[in-house]
Design an enzyme around this catalytic site. Structure first.
Site, PDB file in Angstrom:
ATOM      1  N   HIS A   1      62.624  44.947  47.860  1.00 41.18           N
ATOM      2  CA  HIS A   1      61.366  45.352  48.491  1.00 41.18           C
ATOM      3  C   HIS A   1      61.360  44.800  49.916  1.00 41.18           C
ATOM      4  O   HIS A   1      61.485  43.580  50.111  1.00 41.18           O
ATOM      5  CB  HIS A   1      60.167  44.727  47.770  1.00 41.18           C
ATOM      6  CG  HIS A   1      59.912  45.221  46.381  1.00 41.18           C
ATOM      7  ND1 HIS A   1      58.990  46.199  46.087  1.00 41.18           N
ATOM      8  CD2 HIS A   1      60.432  44.844  45.191  1.00 41.18           C
ATOM      9  CE1 HIS A   1      58.952  46.401  44.781  1.00 41.18           C
ATOM     10  NE2 HIS A   1      59.815  45.583  44.205  1.00 41.18           N
TER      11      HIS A   1
ATOM     12  N   ASP B   1      58.181  53.011  48.982  1.00 48.36           N
ATOM     13  CA  ASP B   1      57.599  52.739  47.661  1.00 48.36           C
ATOM     14  C   ASP B   1      56.386  53.660  47.491  1.00 48.36           C
ATOM     15  O   ASP B   1      55.568  53.799  48.391  1.00 48.36           O
ATOM     16  CB  ASP B   1      57.176  51.263  47.574  1.00 48.36           C
ATOM     17  CG  ASP B   1      56.862  50.841  46.150  1.00 48.36           C
ATOM     18  OD1 ASP B   1      57.532  49.928  45.643  1.00 48.36           O
ATOM     19  OD2 ASP B   1      55.928  51.420  45.538  1.00 48.36           O
ATOM     20  N   ILE B   2      56.292  54.281  46.325  1.00 46.69           N
ATOM     21  CA  ILE B   2      55.247  55.269  46.076  1.00 46.69           C
ATOM     22  C   ILE B   2      53.861  54.615  45.911  1.00 46.69           C
ATOM     23  O   ILE B   2      52.829  55.279  46.093  1.00 46.69           O
ATOM     24  CB  ILE B   2      55.612  56.130  44.827  1.00 46.69           C
ATOM     25  CG1 ILE B   2      54.934  57.486  44.878  1.00 46.69           C
ATOM     26  CG2 ILE B   2      55.344  55.414  43.545  1.00 46.69           C
ATOM     27  CD1 ILE B   2      55.426  58.383  45.967  1.00 46.69           C
TER      28      ILE B   2
ATOM     29  N   HIS C   1      66.701  46.742  43.296  1.00 48.41           N
ATOM     30  CA  HIS C   1      66.043  47.210  44.525  1.00 48.41           C
ATOM     31  C   HIS C   1      65.460  46.027  45.274  1.00 48.41           C
ATOM     32  O   HIS C   1      64.916  45.105  44.676  1.00 48.41           O
ATOM     33  CB  HIS C   1      64.968  48.257  44.237  1.00 48.41           C
ATOM     34  CG  HIS C   1      63.961  47.861  43.198  1.00 48.41           C
ATOM     35  ND1 HIS C   1      64.248  47.884  41.854  1.00 48.41           N
ATOM     36  CD2 HIS C   1      62.695  47.419  43.303  1.00 48.41           C
ATOM     37  CE1 HIS C   1      63.184  47.484  41.176  1.00 48.41           C
ATOM     38  NE2 HIS C   1      62.224  47.175  42.027  1.00 48.41           N
TER      39      HIS C   1
ATOM     40  N   GLU D   1      59.622  46.249  36.608  1.00 48.66           N
ATOM     41  CA  GLU D   1      59.144  47.599  36.279  1.00 48.66           C
ATOM     42  C   GLU D   1      60.309  48.592  36.216  1.00 48.66           C
ATOM     43  O   GLU D   1      60.390  49.387  35.284  1.00 48.66           O
ATOM     44  CB  GLU D   1      58.115  48.041  37.328  1.00 48.66           C
ATOM     45  CG  GLU D   1      57.505  49.399  37.050  1.00 48.66           C
ATOM     46  CD  GLU D   1      56.620  49.886  38.202  1.00 48.66           C
ATOM     47  OE1 GLU D   1      56.037  49.057  38.918  1.00 48.66           O
ATOM     48  OE2 GLU D   1      56.529  51.112  38.372  1.00 48.66           O
TER      49      GLU D   1
HETATM   50  P1  5GP Z   1      59.600  46.166  40.341  1.00 52.61           P
HETATM   51  O1  5GP Z   1      60.577  46.798  39.369  1.00 52.61           O
HETATM   52  O2  5GP Z   1      60.290  45.506  41.497  1.00 52.61           O
HETATM   53  O3  5GP Z   1      58.641  45.249  39.634  1.00 52.61           O
HETATM   54  O4  5GP Z   1      58.697  47.331  40.932  1.00 52.61           O
HETATM   55  C1  5GP Z   1      59.141  48.650  41.045  1.00 52.61           C
HETATM   56  C2  5GP Z   1      58.579  49.274  42.297  1.00 52.61           C
HETATM   57  O5  5GP Z   1      59.013  50.627  42.327  1.00 52.61           O
HETATM   58  C3  5GP Z   1      57.039  49.292  42.385  1.00 52.61           C
HETATM   59  O6  5GP Z   1      56.637  48.763  43.633  1.00 52.61           O
HETATM   60  C4  5GP Z   1      56.684  50.778  42.226  1.00 52.61           C
HETATM   61  O7  5GP Z   1      55.564  51.160  43.016  1.00 52.61           O
HETATM   62  C5  5GP Z   1      57.952  51.474  42.699  1.00 52.61           C
HETATM   63  N1  5GP Z   1      58.182  52.751  42.035  1.00 52.61           N
HETATM   64  C6  5GP Z   1      58.140  53.002  40.701  1.00 52.61           C
HETATM   65  N2  5GP Z   1      58.435  54.285  40.441  1.00 52.61           N
HETATM   66  C7  5GP Z   1      58.671  54.870  41.642  1.00 52.61           C
HETATM   67  C8  5GP Z   1      59.026  56.212  42.035  1.00 52.61           C
HETATM   68  O8  5GP Z   1      59.186  57.117  41.217  1.00 52.61           O
HETATM   69  N3  5GP Z   1      59.193  56.433  43.359  1.00 52.61           N
HETATM   70  C9  5GP Z   1      59.032  55.452  44.291  1.00 52.61           C
HETATM   71  N4  5GP Z   1      59.208  55.782  45.580  1.00 52.61           N
HETATM   72  N5  5GP Z   1      58.701  54.181  43.968  1.00 52.61           N
HETATM   73  C10 5GP Z   1      58.513  53.905  42.653  1.00 52.61           C
END
Ligand code: 5GP
Length: 129
Positions: free
Chosen positions: A94, A28-29, A92, A87
């Site tokens: 985590h 995760d970035i 995905h 987001e």
């Molecule tokens: P969620 O959709 O589960 O709420 O969160 C999305 C996750 O993806 C976040 O933890 C965010 O830091 C990660 N994320 C968003 N864009 C990118 C990206 O371009 N690259 C990576 N490696 N992680 C990402």
């Protein structure tokens, strides 16, 4: 096309830790903790429970293997698992090496340099079986 599909096709770079025909795992970035990894089906689906049972089980099997590699690589109390997707609307999982509840709360973030990400991804990848 989701940002994760762009990572899968190589349009956007990532710190990859594992991959097979159906799944990819990368760091995760914006990690909650060192080793925070996302496990993603290559087939772009929005919500986890829209996957077929077979796809869901395969995702969990792959996540299990990534979690084992994380346990071997990162010092932590345990690996936490969470599915959110608010987001990025592409399934995905985590996987987060945790030491405290705060590590699962997506508020406290840790920073790493490019070199640190590269080295960590390589170590996790080396422990992936
Ligand atoms: P969620 O959709 O589960 O709420 O969160 C999305 C996750 O993806 C976040 O933890 C965010 O830091 C990660 N994320 C968003 N864009 C990118 C990206 O371009 N690259 C990576 N490696 N992680 C990402």
């Amino acid at each position: 096309m989701s940002i994760f599909t762009k990572i899968i096709t190589g349009e956007i770079p990532s710190y990859k830790v594992a991959e097979n025909d159906d799944f990819i795992a990368f760091l995760d970035i914006n990690p909650n903790a060192k080793g925070h990894t996302l496990v993603v089906p290559k087939k772009e689906e929005n919500k986890i429970f829209d996957l077929s049972k077979e796809e869901y089980r395969s995702l969990m099997d792959f996540s299990y293997r990534v979690a084992k590699a994380l346990e071997k690589t990162v010092l932590c109390k345990r690996i936490g698992m969470s599915v959110i997707g608010l987001e990025v609307p592409h399934v995905h999982v985590h996987l987060i090496p945790i030491n405290a509840m705060a590590d699962m709360q997506f508020q406290q973030k840790v920073k790493f340099t490019n070199e640190e990400f590269v080295s960590l991804a390589k170590s996790i990848s080396g422990n992936f079986e």
